[in-house]
Design a protein around this motif. Structure first.
Motif, mmCIF file in Angstrom:
data_model
loop_
_atom_site.group_PDB
_atom_site.id
_atom_site.type_symbol
_atom_site.label_atom_id
_atom_site.label_comp_id
_atom_site.label_asym_id
_atom_site.label_seq_id
_atom_site.Cartn_x
_atom_site.Cartn_y
_atom_site.Cartn_z
ATOM 1 N N THR A 275 0.731 -1.267 0.056
ATOM 2 C CA THR A 275 -0.123 -0.093 -0.105
ATOM 3 C C THR A 275 0.774 1.126 -0.029
ATOM 4 N N TYR A 276 1.899 1.038 0.675
ATOM 5 C CA TYR A 276 2.799 2.504 0.874
ATOM 6 C C TYR A 276 4.197 2.469 0.316
ATOM 7 N N HIS A 277 4.204 1.360 -0.576
ATOM 8 C CA HIS A 277 5.400 1.207 -1.437
ATOM 9 C C HIS A 277 6.835 1.191 -0.818
ATOM 10 N N TYR A 278 7.028 0.841 0.417
ATOM 11 C CA TYR A 278 8.520 0.691 0.997
ATOM 12 C C TYR A 278 9.177 -0.575 0.261
ATOM 13 N N ARG A 279 10.159 -0.390 0.291
ATOM 14 C CA ARG A 279 11.130 -1.586 -0.411
ATOM 15 C C ARG A 279 12.370 -1.902 0.590
ATOM 16 N N LEU A 280 12.650 -3.091 0.150
ATOM 17 C CA LEU A 280 14.060 -3.891 1.132
ATOM 18 C C LEU A 280 15.103 -2.714 0.657
ATOM 19 N N GLY A 281 15.896 -2.487 1.764
ATOM 20 C CA GLY A 281 17.150 -1.742 1.712
ATOM 21 C C GLY A 281 16.774 -0.044 1.818
ATOM 22 N N GLU A 282 15.443 -0.040 1.696
ATOM 23 C CA GLU A 282 15.128 1.448 2.204
ATOM 24 C C GLU A 282 15.311 2.046 3.383
ATOM 25 N N THR A 283 15.232 3.087 3.859
ATOM 26 C CA THR A 283 15.251 3.625 5.294
ATOM 27 C C THR A 283 14.022 4.133 5.626
ATOM 28 N N ILE A 284 13.935 4.128 6.927
ATOM 29 C CA ILE A 284 12.459 4.528 7.510
ATOM 30 C C ILE A 284 12.846 5.544 8.725
ATOM 31 N N THR A 285 12.466 6.726 8.707
ATOM 32 C CA THR A 285 12.781 7.854 9.740
ATOM 33 C C THR A 285 11.719 7.955 10.792
ATOM 34 N N PHE A 286 11.827 8.156 11.970
ATOM 35 C CA PHE A 286 10.662 8.286 12.923
ATOM 36 C C PHE A 286 10.682 9.604 13.496
ATOM 37 N N ALA A 287 9.701 10.310 14.272
ATOM 38 C CA ALA A 287 9.634 11.529 14.687
ATOM 39 C C ALA A 287 10.335 11.596 15.813
ATOM 40 N N LYS A 288 11.047 12.698 16.097
ATOM 41 C CA LYS A 288 12.078 12.834 17.542
ATOM 42 C C LYS A 288 11.180 12.466 18.800
ATOM 43 N N ASN A 289 9.946 12.737 18.769
ATOM 44 C CA ASN A 289 9.280 12.480 20.233
ATOM 45 C C ASN A 289 8.643 10.746 20.108
ATOM 46 N N ALA A 290 9.210 10.249 19.133
ATOM 47 C CA ALA A 290 9.052 8.571 19.212
ATOM 48 C C ALA A 290 9.838 7.807 20.326
ATOM 49 N N GLY A 291 10.725 8.458 20.993
ATOM 50 C CA GLY A 291 11.480 8.162 22.073
ATOM 51 C C GLY A 291 12.296 6.538 21.730
ATOM 52 N N LYS B 45 16.022 4.754 20.151
ATOM 53 C CA LYS B 45 17.263 5.084 20.427
ATOM 54 C C LYS B 45 17.970 5.718 19.015
ATOM 55 N N HIS B 46 17.340 5.397 17.964
ATOM 56 C CA HIS B 46 17.824 5.976 16.926
ATOM 57 C C HIS B 46 16.761 6.421 16.026
ATOM 58 N N ARG B 47 16.813 7.191 15.276
ATOM 59 C CA ARG B 47 15.677 7.866 14.225
ATOM 60 C C ARG B 47 15.217 7.185 13.047
ATOM 61 N N THR B 48 16.573 6.580 12.636
ATOM 62 C CA THR B 48 16.499 5.911 11.076
ATOM 63 C C THR B 48 17.084 4.522 10.976
ATOM 64 N N TYR B 49 16.090 3.557 10.443
ATOM 65 C CA TYR B 49 16.363 2.323 10.335
ATOM 66 C C TYR B 49 16.170 1.780 8.861
ATOM 67 N N THR B 50 17.005 0.620 8.701
ATOM 68 C CA THR B 50 16.890 0.033 7.334
ATOM 69 C C THR B 50 15.927 -1.011 7.154
ATOM 70 N N VAL B 51 14.945 -0.917 6.274
ATOM 71 C CA VAL B 51 13.988 -2.123 6.102
ATOM 72 C C VAL B 51 14.735 -3.378 5.551
ATOM 73 N N VAL B 52 14.780 -4.550 6.322
ATOM 74 C CA VAL B 52 15.349 -5.691 6.103
ATOM 75 C C VAL B 52 14.107 -6.739 5.586
ATOM 76 N N GLY B 53 13.063 -6.533 5.872
ATOM 77 C CA GLY B 53 11.937 -7.457 5.723
ATOM 78 C C GLY B 53 10.546 -7.172 5.714
ATOM 79 N N PHE B 54 9.773 -7.675 5.116
ATOM 80 C CA PHE B 54 8.344 -7.699 5.147
ATOM 81 C C PHE B 54 7.767 -8.647 5.840
ATOM 82 N N GLY B 55 6.433 -8.742 6.679
ATOM 83 C CA GLY B 55 5.860 -10.090 7.237
ATOM 84 C C GLY B 55 4.352 -9.778 7.651
ATOM 85 N N ASP B 56 3.961 -10.666 8.039
ATOM 86 C CA ASP B 56 2.440 -10.656 8.577
ATOM 87 C C ASP B 56 2.336 -10.958 10.067
ATOM 88 N N VAL B 57 1.475 -10.604 10.906
ATOM 89 C CA VAL B 57 1.287 -11.418 12.217
ATOM 90 C C VAL B 57 -0.323 -11.532 12.234
#
Length: 867
Positions: A137-153, A155-167
């Motif tokens: 739906t939102y077109h993220y791809r493996l190897g991309e980075t995703i950044t979170f807001a400062k107030n997310a609390g 340890k880091h703000r940016t992370y690398t996407v290494v997988g997609f899954g279901d729960v």
């Protein structure tokens, strides 16, 4: 091979078309009956197998103060409970600052297991696994980075996407739940190494009971037992909440205690100073008075801090079962709708098939009366003769029923499940429906063997000489049209013969009309199901509700902050305030939960946002009494003048008289005017909801507006009708494969039925047709001799089918209604046109086949005397 057996095989060989037609009709009837009946249970069983493989928890517990090892032990005091505390929070992040459900990943996690669709699990602290929906739906791809807001609390703000899954706790790909951040909607979930969330304690407690796993997650037995487990858990956690609150308060209040001690000492010193001043005969000076005021202010501030801390450390729990998970109940509603359709549509389908089969077998045995007479004259017993035809019928019935049952049970449910793309990938688990198959087999044998038994018994009661003679033709009678002299004289000879034959054989006419009407009704029902289910949301939001958004105000009577933001938006048109209360509606021995009671602030303005109507009659909010939606009236068997009791989740109970019933298709609503509210509750209604009208907006524009409203604390939540419309349309589209299958099989049955009835008609009148050919009639005239009556019967059958189709659709939709949705009975004109054209097309094909068959009639053989 015995002569009787040889004769049976010769009969099959000589009339292959009839034997195959009987098999096909029984096959189609059984296929639909068994296949559609298996689809609903198949969907439920497939989901049940899927969530059990992924070890979905039975109960989810959220706490305002987190969970510790003691909480895990408290939960596991319940027999068979397995508890697991995990870290979880909702944060803002991603390309469009979306609300994301963030979970802490650990390799020890046993419940709600993450299933990878691509990539790998996090191997380092800067890696993240996203929801499969983030990819589709939102077109993220493996190897991309995703950044979170400062107030997310984090340890880091940016992370690398290494997988997609279901729960398994997010089974519906169209929804991920609601939140009080961002635009109020969770867009997708993500898994990070737990340490990255920087939470002091776990925030979610998953509880699973091994004893419950033997029950289907949608069965009433499971729901009853899980409710008992929740009640037992609540009893244990009631004391745990008090202990947890007290412990946290004691830990956090140490600085306040020190301040209180110092403040107490200062007070004591002040009292001592005041006493000393009084002892020396001096009045209290200004310094001591100022100190007293300062100490009083400090005490007041300290008391407020203690109260705030007590509120902050108070432990409150939110309990959820599987039914409360996003999409879980909607999935069950969809499978229930399919099951409800299966209780009506396939039964009607099978009855048509069985009726035509019964007629075919009856005609077959009646045609063979001369053979029966011959065998009887040769000395064969009644049982030996009957066995020949009963075996024929048994073979056709068994072959059709067994093939139909197997194909139906093993194909239709799997097709439905494979096309059910609104859910997580399902593990297909379709049980063989033995009881349904047994019932279908009984019906099939009743229609074939039963028909043969009835007719053979009747024929065998006659003497051989009577059987070997042709049955005496019916005496000629004047038909009604002959009595209308001006009309009858204007008809040609061929037309007169056709009409006489039509009304002469009334049973044949009735069966043809029933066959064509049944086929038309089935086709029309298929198109109507598509139109009605797909048109529910548009009917609700076009004819009933006219607002574009609902805003839940943060504080009663404080709409100004929200209105200020709305008026600054270029898409804003108007808004009105109302009171909205959710509660139970009770009447004698019955109740309905989750009823929303709406009371507008301004009665006159409300009609611009909600239309109350009954049929074509528009209603207004009365000064006295309650207006209820038709869902409430149907569920509780209420009508105008009855009295009901409304109990809101917060507030007093009121008994109100029903003033009117209004149309409504989505949700369960009741309405009061401000005056009626004051009479019922003896107070003025507060304004806690805004009904808003907006011009057309994109999804991104709606999200931006919701962000502003929530960020500035103007509202508690925002609900856009466009989002609901999309969700309902998506949910409805999940039934399209089922409806397409209905239409396809209904069309096929209609064709086979029409062909079979025409074939019977020709075989019965073969001597008559040979006679008119000998008399010099051309091939086209001979064909029209038969087809002219068929055309007339087709027209009558189609018209009758319109009414039957509408009635069948209305009955099915009534059965398919859910707690929140009623389906309007809609058949758009393309449905009527398509059903009509299909039946005309089938008639044309049958005409062509019949024409070719009549061209090759052996007239001499047909006209040979039976004497």
């Amino acid at each position: 091979m015995k002569p009787m057996t040889k004769n049976m095989w010769r009969e099959i060989g000589a009339n292959k078309g009839r034997f195959v037609a009987i098999i096909l009709i029984i096959l189609l009837g059984t296929l639909v009956f068994v296949g559609i009946k298996a689809a609903g249970p198949g969907l439920n069983d497939s989901l049940d197998t899927t969530v059990k493989r992924s070890r979905l928890s039975d109960v989810q517990l959220l706490s305002t103060t987190g969970f510790t090892a003691t909480d895990v032990k408290t939960a596991e005091k319940i027999s068979g409970a397995q508890a697991e505390a995990i870290q979880y929070k909702n944060v803002i992040g991603g390309k469009d600052n979306d609300a994301i459900a963030l979970y802490g990943y650990t390799q020890k996690q046993q419940q709600n297991q993450l299933t990878l669709e691509s990539g790998h699990l996090p191997r380092s602290n800067r890696q993240i696994v996203l929801d499969q929906r983030a990819k589709t739906t939102y077109h993220y791809r493996l190897g991309e980075t995703i950044t979170f807001a400062k107030n997310a609390g984090l340890k880091h703000r940016t992370y690398t996407v290494v997988g997609f899954g279901d729960v398994p706790n997010y089974i519906d790909d169209n929804t991920r739940g609601a939140t009080n951040i961002g635009d109020g909607t969770i867009h997708f979930f993500a898994y990070l190494p737990a340490a990255q969330l920087q939470l002091k304690t776990a925030t979610l407690l998953n509880i699973r009971f091994s004893a419950l796993q033997r029950f289907n997650t949608y069965d009433s037995a499971y729901k009853t037992r899980v409710a008992k487990k929740v009640a037992a858990l609540k009893q244990h956690f009631k004391q745990r909440a008090k202990t947890r609150s007290r412990t946290l308060y004691q830990q956090a209040s140490q600085p306040l205690k020190s301040q209180q001690t110092q403040l107490t000492q200062s007070k004591q010193q002040l009292v001592a100073a005041q006493k000393q001043a009084q002892a020396s005969g001096q009045s209290t000076n200004a310094t001591l008075t100022a100190q007293a005021k300062q100490l009083a202010a400090a005490q007041s501030k300290l008391n407020q801090a203690q109260q705030a801390l007590r509120s902050k450390t108070a432990t409150h729990y939110t309990w959820q079962t599987r039914a409360d998970l996003p999409g879980f109940s909607d999935y069950h509603d969809s499978s229930t709708r399919i099951a409800a359709i299966a209780n009506v549509f396939p039964v009607f389908f099978f009855l048509i098939a069985a009726l035509i089969t019964f007629t075919t077998i009856t005609r077959m045995v009646e045609e063979a009366r001369s053979q029966i007479g011959t065998f009887k004259a040769l000395g064969y017993g009644k049982f030996a003769i009957a066995r020949n035809y009963l075996t024929y019928a048994l073979m056709a019935g068994m072959i059709g029923a067994v093939l139909g049952g197997l194909i139906g049970n093993f194909t239709l449910p799997r097709i439905v499940i494979s096309l059910y793309h609104m859910c997580i990938p399902l593990i297909v688990d379709v049980p063989f429906m033995w009881p349904i198959f047994g019932l279908a087999l009984c019906f099939a044998l009743l229609a074939t063997v039963g028909a043969a038994l009835i007719v053979v018994r009747r024929e065998l009661s006659e003497k051989p000489a009577e059987l070997m003679r042709p049955r005496a033709p019916k005496s000629a009678k004047r038909i009604l049209m002959e009595r209308i002299t001006p009309l009858w004289h204007r008809l040609s000879f061929n037309q007169k013969v056709s009409y006489r034959n039509l009304f002469r054989y009334k049973s044949r006419m009735i069966m043809t009309i029933i066959g064509i009407a049944g086929g038309t009704a089935l086709l029309l029902t298929g198109f109507g199901l598509r139109d009605s289910i797909g048109g529910t949301a548009s009917t609700q939001f076009n004819d009933i509700t006219h607002y574009d958004a609902l805003l839940a105000l943060k504080h009663d009577h404080q709409a100004t902050p929200a209105l200020k933001i709305l008026r600054a938006n270029p898409h804003y048109q108007s808004a009105t305030q109302a009171n909205s209360a959710v509660g139970k509606l009770k009447t004698t021995g019955q109740q309905l939960t989750d009823v929303t009671l709406i009371t507008p602030q301004k009665k006159s303005a409300f009609s611009h946002y909600v239309t109350l109507k009954q049929g074509n009659k528009r209603l207004t909010l009365p000064q006295h009494g309650l207006v209820i939606s038709q869902k409430i009236a149907t569920q509780l068997h209420l009508k105008k003048g009855d009295r009901v009791t409304f109990t809101p989740t917060t507030g007093q109970t009121a008994t109100i008289k029903i003033a009117a019933v209004t149309e409504n298709y989505m949700g369960v609503y009741a309405y009061l005017s401000p005056a009626a509210y004051r009479q019922a509750f003896h107070k003025t209604p507060t304004s806690n909801t805004l009904f808003v009208r907006l011009s057309a907006m994109t999804a991104k524009q709606r999200n931006t507006l919701a962000h502003k409203l929530l960020d500035q604390k103007a509202v508690m939540g925002t609900s856009f009708t466009a989002t609901q419309l999309t969700a309902v349309k998506t949910m409805s589209s999940s039934l399209n494969p089922v409806v397409f299958i209905f239409i396809l099989l209904s069309g096929l049955l209609s064709f086979v039925v029409l062909y079979n009835l025409t074939n019977i008609n020709v075989s019965e009148r073969i001597r008559e047709l040979s006679t008119i050919k000998v008399l010099g009639f051309f091939d086209n005239e001979v064909t029209m001799y038969i087809i002219r009556a068929n055309i007339m019967l087709t027209i009558i059958g189609i018209v009758v089918g319109y009414g039957a189709g509408w009635a069948l659709l209305a009955f099915i939709l009534k059965q398919a209604a859910t707690a929140q949705i009623i389906f309007p009975v809609l058949i758009h004109w393309p449905g009527y046109v398509a059903a009509t054209l299909l039946m005309i097309g089938f008639t044309a094909i049958v005409m062509l086949v019949t024409h070719r068959k009549l061209q090759h009639i052996d007239m001499i053989e047909a006209l040979k005397s039976n004497e």
